[in-house]
Design a protein around this motif. Sequence first.
Motif, PDB file in Angstrom:
ATOM      1  N   GLU A 151       0.844  -1.195   0.000  1.00 46.81           N
ATOM      2  CA  GLU A 151       0.000   0.000   0.000  1.00 46.81           C
ATOM      3  C   GLU A 151       0.877   1.242   0.000  1.00 46.81           C
ATOM      4  O   GLU A 151       1.974   1.245   0.562  1.00 46.81           O
ATOM      5  N   HIS A 152       0.371   2.283  -0.643  1.00 46.06           N
ATOM      6  CA  HIS A 152       1.051   3.577  -0.694  1.00 46.06           C
ATOM      7  C   HIS A 152       0.033   4.661  -0.372  1.00 46.06           C
ATOM      8  O   HIS A 152      -0.944   4.831  -1.096  1.00 46.06           O
ATOM      9  N   ASN A 153       0.250   5.356   0.743  1.00 45.29           N
ATOM     10  CA  ASN A 153      -0.678   6.404   1.197  1.00 45.29           C
ATOM     11  C   ASN A 153      -2.120   5.889   1.245  1.00 45.29           C
ATOM     12  O   ASN A 153      -3.051   6.512   0.714  1.00 45.29           O
ATOM     13  N   ASN A 154      -2.277   4.716   1.881  1.00 46.80           N
ATOM     14  CA  ASN A 154      -3.584   4.093   2.122  1.00 46.80           C
ATOM     15  C   ASN A 154      -4.282   3.607   0.854  1.00 46.80           C
ATOM     16  O   ASN A 154      -5.483   3.312   0.882  1.00 46.80           O
ATOM     17  N   GLU A 155      -3.548   3.497  -0.250  1.00 52.27           N
ATOM     18  CA  GLU A 155      -4.090   2.967  -1.496  1.00 52.27           C
ATOM     19  C   GLU A 155      -3.330   1.697  -1.872  1.00 52.27           C
ATOM     20  O   GLU A 155      -2.102   1.646  -1.768  1.00 52.27           O
ATOM     21  N   ILE A 156      -4.066   0.670  -2.328  1.00 51.25           N
ATOM     22  CA  ILE A 156      -3.421  -0.556  -2.792  1.00 51.25           C
ATOM     23  C   ILE A 156      -2.639  -0.254  -4.063  1.00 51.25           C
ATOM     24  O   ILE A 156      -3.133   0.430  -4.964  1.00 51.25           O
ATOM     25  N   VAL A 157      -1.413  -0.740  -4.153  1.00 52.50           N
ATOM     26  CA  VAL A 157      -0.557  -0.437  -5.301  1.00 52.50           C
ATOM     27  C   VAL A 157      -1.031  -1.195  -6.539  1.00 52.50           C
ATOM     28  O   VAL A 157      -1.762  -2.188  -6.444  1.00 52.50           O
ATOM     29  N   ASP A 158      -0.611  -0.710  -7.713  1.00 52.19           N
ATOM     30  CA  ASP A 158      -0.918  -1.392  -8.967  1.00 52.19           C
ATOM     31  C   ASP A 158       0.297  -1.321  -9.881  1.00 52.19           C
ATOM     32  O   ASP A 158       1.384  -0.913  -9.461  1.00 52.19           O
ATOM     33  N   SER A 159       0.114  -1.700 -11.139  1.00 50.54           N
ATOM     34  CA  SER A 159       1.241  -1.832 -12.063  1.00 50.54           C
ATOM     35  C   SER A 159       1.865  -0.501 -12.463  1.00 50.54           C
ATOM     36  O   SER A 159       2.934  -0.485 -13.073  1.00 50.54           O
ATOM     37  N   LEU A 160       1.217   0.621 -12.140  1.00 53.36           N
ATOM     38  CA  LEU A 160       1.815   1.922 -12.457  1.00 53.36           C
ATOM     39  C   LEU A 160       2.995   2.249 -11.554  1.00 53.36           C
ATOM     40  O   LEU A 160       3.775   3.149 -11.845  1.00 53.36           O
ATOM     41  N   GLY A 161       3.130   1.549 -10.444  1.00 50.20           N
ATOM     42  CA  GLY A 161       4.266   1.783  -9.559  1.00 50.20           C
ATOM     43  C   GLY A 161       3.959   2.801  -8.477  1.00 50.20           C
ATOM     44  O   GLY A 161       2.801   3.133  -8.212  1.00 50.20           O
ATOM     45  N   LEU A 162       5.027   3.311  -7.858  1.00 50.41           N
ATOM     46  CA  LEU A 162       4.888   4.271  -6.766  1.00 50.41           C
ATOM     47  C   LEU A 162       4.809   5.682  -7.344  1.00 50.41           C
ATOM     48  O   LEU A 162       5.817   6.355  -7.526  1.00 50.41           O
ATOM     49  N   VAL A 163       3.603   6.104  -7.648  1.00 53.22           N
ATOM     50  CA  VAL A 163       3.377   7.440  -8.204  1.00 53.22           C
ATOM     51  C   VAL A 163       3.253   8.417  -7.043  1.00 53.22           C
ATOM     52  O   VAL A 163       2.295   8.359  -6.271  1.00 53.22           O
ATOM     53  N   THR A 164       4.228   9.303  -6.897  1.00 55.29           N
ATOM     54  CA  THR A 164       4.271  10.197  -5.747  1.00 55.29           C
ATOM     55  C   THR A 164       3.941  11.625  -6.144  1.00 55.29           C
ATOM     56  O   THR A 164       4.092  12.023  -7.296  1.00 55.29           O
ATOM     57  N   SER A 165       3.498  12.407  -5.173  1.00 55.08           N
ATOM     58  CA  SER A 165       3.303  13.844  -5.351  1.00 55.08           C
ATOM     59  C   SER A 165       3.573  14.514  -4.014  1.00 55.08           C
ATOM     60  O   SER A 165       3.356  13.925  -2.957  1.00 55.08           O
ATOM     61  N   GLY A 166       4.063  15.739  -4.083  1.00 54.58           N
ATOM     62  CA  GLY A 166       4.380  16.461  -2.867  1.00 54.58           C
ATOM     63  C   GLY A 166       5.771  17.054  -2.921  1.00 54.58           C
ATOM     64  O   GLY A 166       6.581  16.701  -3.780  1.00 54.58           O
ATOM     65  N   PRO A 167       6.089  17.963  -2.007  1.00 55.94           N
ATOM     66  CA  PRO A 167       7.403  18.612  -1.982  1.00 55.94           C
ATOM     67  C   PRO A 167       8.465  17.734  -1.331  1.00 55.94           C
ATOM     68  O   PRO A 167       8.154  16.737  -0.664  1.00 55.94           O
ATOM     69  N   ILE A 168       9.714  18.107  -1.509  1.00 59.48           N
ATOM     70  CA  ILE A 168      10.824  17.415  -0.857  1.00 59.48           C
ATOM     71  C   ILE A 168      10.604  17.428   0.658  1.00 59.48           C
ATOM     72  O   ILE A 168      10.270  18.454   1.242  1.00 59.48           O
ATOM     73  N   GLY A 169      10.766  16.263   1.276  1.00 57.77           N
ATOM     74  CA  GLY A 169      10.600  16.149   2.719  1.00 57.77           C
ATOM     75  C   GLY A 169       9.248  15.635   3.158  1.00 57.77           C
ATOM     76  O   GLY A 169       9.101  15.174   4.300  1.00 57.77           O
TER      77      GLY A 169
END
Length: 221
Positions: free
Chosen positions: A90-108
């Motif tokens: 899971e990534h940020n309370n979402e089950i992951v999928d084939s798109l990978g770890l799609v992140t957003s947000g500032p450094i830190g």
Amino acid sequence: MKYINLYLLSFAIVFSAKIQEDDIELFLLSRYGGDSSNVSLFISDEFIYEHTPYVGLGVETRYVDESLLITKVLNDSIQKYLQVGDRVYEHNNEIVDSLGLVTSGPIGEKQKLIVIKNGERDFRVMEIPLEEYHFEENKNSFLESILKYSEKWYDYDLEIIDIIKKKNTISVHYRWEGSREENGEIYTFSAIEFYYINKKKDLIERIVGLWSEKQFRNQFK
């Protein structure tokens, strides 16, 4: 679209001794179509691809058994959190999928992951801060990566916005969009890249990616 046989059949005819603007367009179509054989014809054995700097988690993954298996760690700073062989569920309370770890947000900004560490059985909750990463790929790694990328998409479209050639440098501005399934959601990005040509070999020796508007906007909620 993803299947560009008409363009690729004419590849051997169009490709000339001197790399021109039309050759760069064919290179991009082959690259995003996952045709590593044609891409290989354009680049030298000493080829280096300098990735666009990006804000993220600094790992490469492969989707396996409903989890993201970490296959590469970009530098030592992330290894105190994640190592090759770890699995992310899971990534940020979402089950992951084939798109990978799609992140957003500032450094830190911290990303919440549910992970099973390599060699363990129990889940861990981890909070890992985003960092800026900049890495390079050699010829073999670049060819492997374009195959992996193309396998994620059902089809795609590529628009060349501008190509400027000056001496041994070609700058390219393009827009890519694709979907993972028929009539599925459309994902898109824009990029600017500089192609450095080895005049003696008439091959691309280095590609340098620049920060794109999309990557800038992804730092904001």
